[in-house]
Motif scaffolding. Structure first.
Motif, PDB file in Angstrom:
ATOM      1  N   GLY A   1       0.786  -1.219   0.000  1.00 51.77           N
ATOM      2  CA  GLY A   1       0.000   0.000   0.000  1.00 51.77           C
ATOM      3  C   GLY A   1       0.821   1.273   0.000  1.00 51.77           C
ATOM      4  N   PRO A   2       0.163   2.412   0.145  1.00 51.72           N
ATOM      5  CA  PRO A   2       0.856   3.704   0.145  1.00 51.72           C
ATOM      6  C   PRO A   2       1.907   3.769   1.248  1.00 51.72           C
ATOM      7  CG  PRO A   2      -1.524   4.001   0.001  1.00 51.72           C
ATOM      8  CD  PRO A   2      -1.287   2.561   0.319  1.00 51.72           C
TER       9      PRO A   2
ATOM     10  N   GLN B   1       1.434  -6.711  -6.208  1.00 54.30           N
ATOM     11  CA  GLN B   1       1.129  -5.447  -6.855  1.00 54.30           C
ATOM     12  C   GLN B   1       1.407  -4.312  -5.875  1.00 54.30           C
ATOM     13  OE1 GLN B   1      -3.004  -4.737  -7.879  1.00 54.30           O
ATOM     14  NE2 GLN B   1      -3.720  -6.135  -6.305  1.00 54.30           N
ATOM     15  N   ARG B   2       1.706  -3.143  -6.407  1.00 54.84           N
ATOM     16  CA  ARG B   2       2.037  -1.995  -5.570  1.00 54.84           C
ATOM     17  C   ARG B   2       1.109  -0.828  -5.850  1.00 54.84           C
ATOM     18  NH1 ARG B   2       8.435  -1.142  -6.453  1.00 54.84           N
ATOM     19  NH2 ARG B   2       7.875   0.952  -5.730  1.00 54.84           N
ATOM     20  N   VAL B   3       0.746  -0.109  -4.792  1.00 54.32           N
ATOM     21  CA  VAL B   3       0.018   1.151  -4.924  1.00 54.32           C
ATOM     22  C   VAL B   3       1.073   2.244  -5.004  1.00 54.32           C
ATOM     23  CG1 VAL B   3      -1.642   2.723  -3.874  1.00 54.32           C
ATOM     24  CG2 VAL B   3      -1.907   0.241  -3.580  1.00 54.32           C
ATOM     25  N   GLU B   4       1.177   2.887  -6.157  1.00 55.35           N
ATOM     26  CA  GLU B   4       2.252   3.858  -6.376  1.00 55.35           C
ATOM     27  C   GLU B   4       1.859   5.226  -5.826  1.00 55.35           C
ATOM     28  OE1 GLU B   4       5.125   3.032  -7.423  1.00 55.35           O
ATOM     29  OE2 GLU B   4       4.793   1.061  -8.334  1.00 55.35           O
ATOM     30  N   GLU B   5       1.707   5.297  -4.513  1.00 56.44           N
ATOM     31  CA  GLU B   5       1.408   6.563  -3.836  1.00 56.44           C
ATOM     32  C   GLU B   5       2.414   6.756  -2.710  1.00 56.44           C
ATOM     33  OE1 GLU B   5      -0.623   8.918  -4.573  1.00 56.44           O
ATOM     34  OE2 GLU B   5      -1.925   7.962  -6.080  1.00 56.44           O
ATOM     35  N   CYS B   6       3.064   7.908  -2.668  1.00 52.19           N
ATOM     36  CA  CYS B   6       4.030   8.225  -1.616  1.00 52.19           C
ATOM     37  C   CYS B   6       3.341   9.021  -0.516  1.00 52.19           C
ATOM     38  CB  CYS B   6       5.199   9.016  -2.183  1.00 52.19           C
ATOM     39  SG  CYS B   6       6.368   9.600  -0.917  1.00 52.19           S
TER      40      CYS B   6
END
Length: 252
Positions: free
Chosen positions: A156-157, A210-215
Motif C-alpha cells: 500500500g501507500p 502489486q504496488r500502490v504507487e502513492e508516496c
C-alpha cells in the motif's frame, strides 16, 4: 470508491483490500493530535467499518513494535480488546476476520490467498530487515493444506525511495542484504526504497505482488510521519463484507 479510501480492490475469493486516506480520519488510538481523543478515533473506525460493510468494532489490530512477529487473529476485536497483542502482522486463518494495521510512511502490506487465509503486515525499515514479510508468508503457507495455493500481496501507500532519506552508512549497510533498498532522494542524498525491497522479498518468496504507487510524504491525502509527525495514522485492511454498505455515516 469512497474518498475515505486511497485504494481498494476486491478478490475472486470475496475479500477486499483497502488503504484509508486522511478523509477517513486518524485510525490510531495512541497517536493523537492535541485536540483529539481516543473516542474520536473510535468514531473514525466505526465509520470506516460501516462504509466497508464490516460489523462496527470487529476489526482486529495489533500493538505494533517494529518487530517481525506474526500473530493469529483471535476472537476479540478492538471494541472489546484494544489489540491482539504486540506484533506487526496478523493472520486470519479462515480469512473471515477483518484485520488491519496502522501506518504513516511504513509499508502496509495486505495478503490474500486462493485457499482462504488472509494477512496484513506493518513493514517499516526495522521490521522489513528482520523478516516480517517472510514470516507472514511462512505463516500463510503453513495453512495451505494442499501446498499448491497462491498468495497475493498488495503493497500500500508508503514513503517512496525519492523521499526516505537516511545516513549514507545506513544505506550502504542494509543494501548489502537487500540491494533493492539502495536509492537516492529527489534532492540528491542517500535514501532507502522500502516498497522496491518489499516487492523483491515477496516475489522471491513466490508471492504475486502489486504496488500502490502513492508516496505518503508527497501525497497530502495520506498521513506521513516525516511530513507531519503526530498527525495520525492510516490503516491497511483486509476484510469480507458482512453487512450492507449503505449504512449512514456517524459524524459525532
Amino acid at each position: 470508491m469512497s474518498l475515505d479510501l486511497a485504494y481498494q480492490h476486491a478478490t475472486d475469493t470475496g475479500h477486499n483490500v483497502g488503504f484509508s486516506s486522511v478523509a477517513a480520519g486518524n485510525m490510531s488510538m495512541t497517536v493523537l493530535q492535541q485536540n483529539q481523543t481516543a473516542e474520536d478515533t473510535a468514531i473514525n473506525r466505526r465509520n470506516l467499518e460501516e462504509l466497508l460493510g464490516i460489523t462496527p468494532g470487529t476489526t482486529r489490530f495489533v500493538s505494533q513494535t517494529h518487530s517481525a512477529r506474526v500473530v493469529a487473529a483471535g476472537p476479540s476485536c478492538w471494541a472489546t480488546l484494544a489489540t491482539q497483542g504486540e506484533a506487526d502482522a496478523i493472520v486470519s486463518q479462515d480469512g473471515n476476520d477483518p484485520i488491519a494495521i496502522l501506518v504513516a510512511d511504513c509499508l502496509p502490506v495486505a495478503f490474500t490467498t486462493d485457499y482462504g487465509p488472509t494477512a496484513v503486515a506493518h513493514a517499516g525499515r526495522v521490521g522489513l530487515l528482520d523478516g516480517v514479510l517472510e514470516n507472514t508468508v511462512e505463516e500463510l503457507r503453513t495453512l495451505d493444506a494442499d501446498d499448491d495455493g497462491k498468495i497475493y500481496a498488495t503493497i500500500g501507500p508508503s514513503i517512496c525511495g525519492r523521499c526516505y532519506e537516511v545516513p549514507e552508512s545506513m544505506r550502504d549497510e542494509v543494501s548489502v542484504q537487500h540491494p533493492a533498498l539502495y536509492s537516492e532522494t529527489s534532492w540528491g542524498t542517500p535514501a532507502l526504497d522500502l516498497p522496491a525491497a518489499a516487492e523483491a522479498i515477496l516475489r522471491h518468496a513466490g508471492v504475486v505482488v502489486q504496488r500502490v504507487e502513492e508516496c505518503t510524504r508527497e501525497n497530502h491525502q495520506l498521513y506521513s510521519h516525516r511530513r507531519q509527525p503526530g498527525a495520525g495514522r492510516l490503516t491497511g485492511i483486509v476484510w469480507k463484507p458482512a453487512i450492507s454498505t449503505n449504512a449512514v455515516r456517524h459524524t459525532t
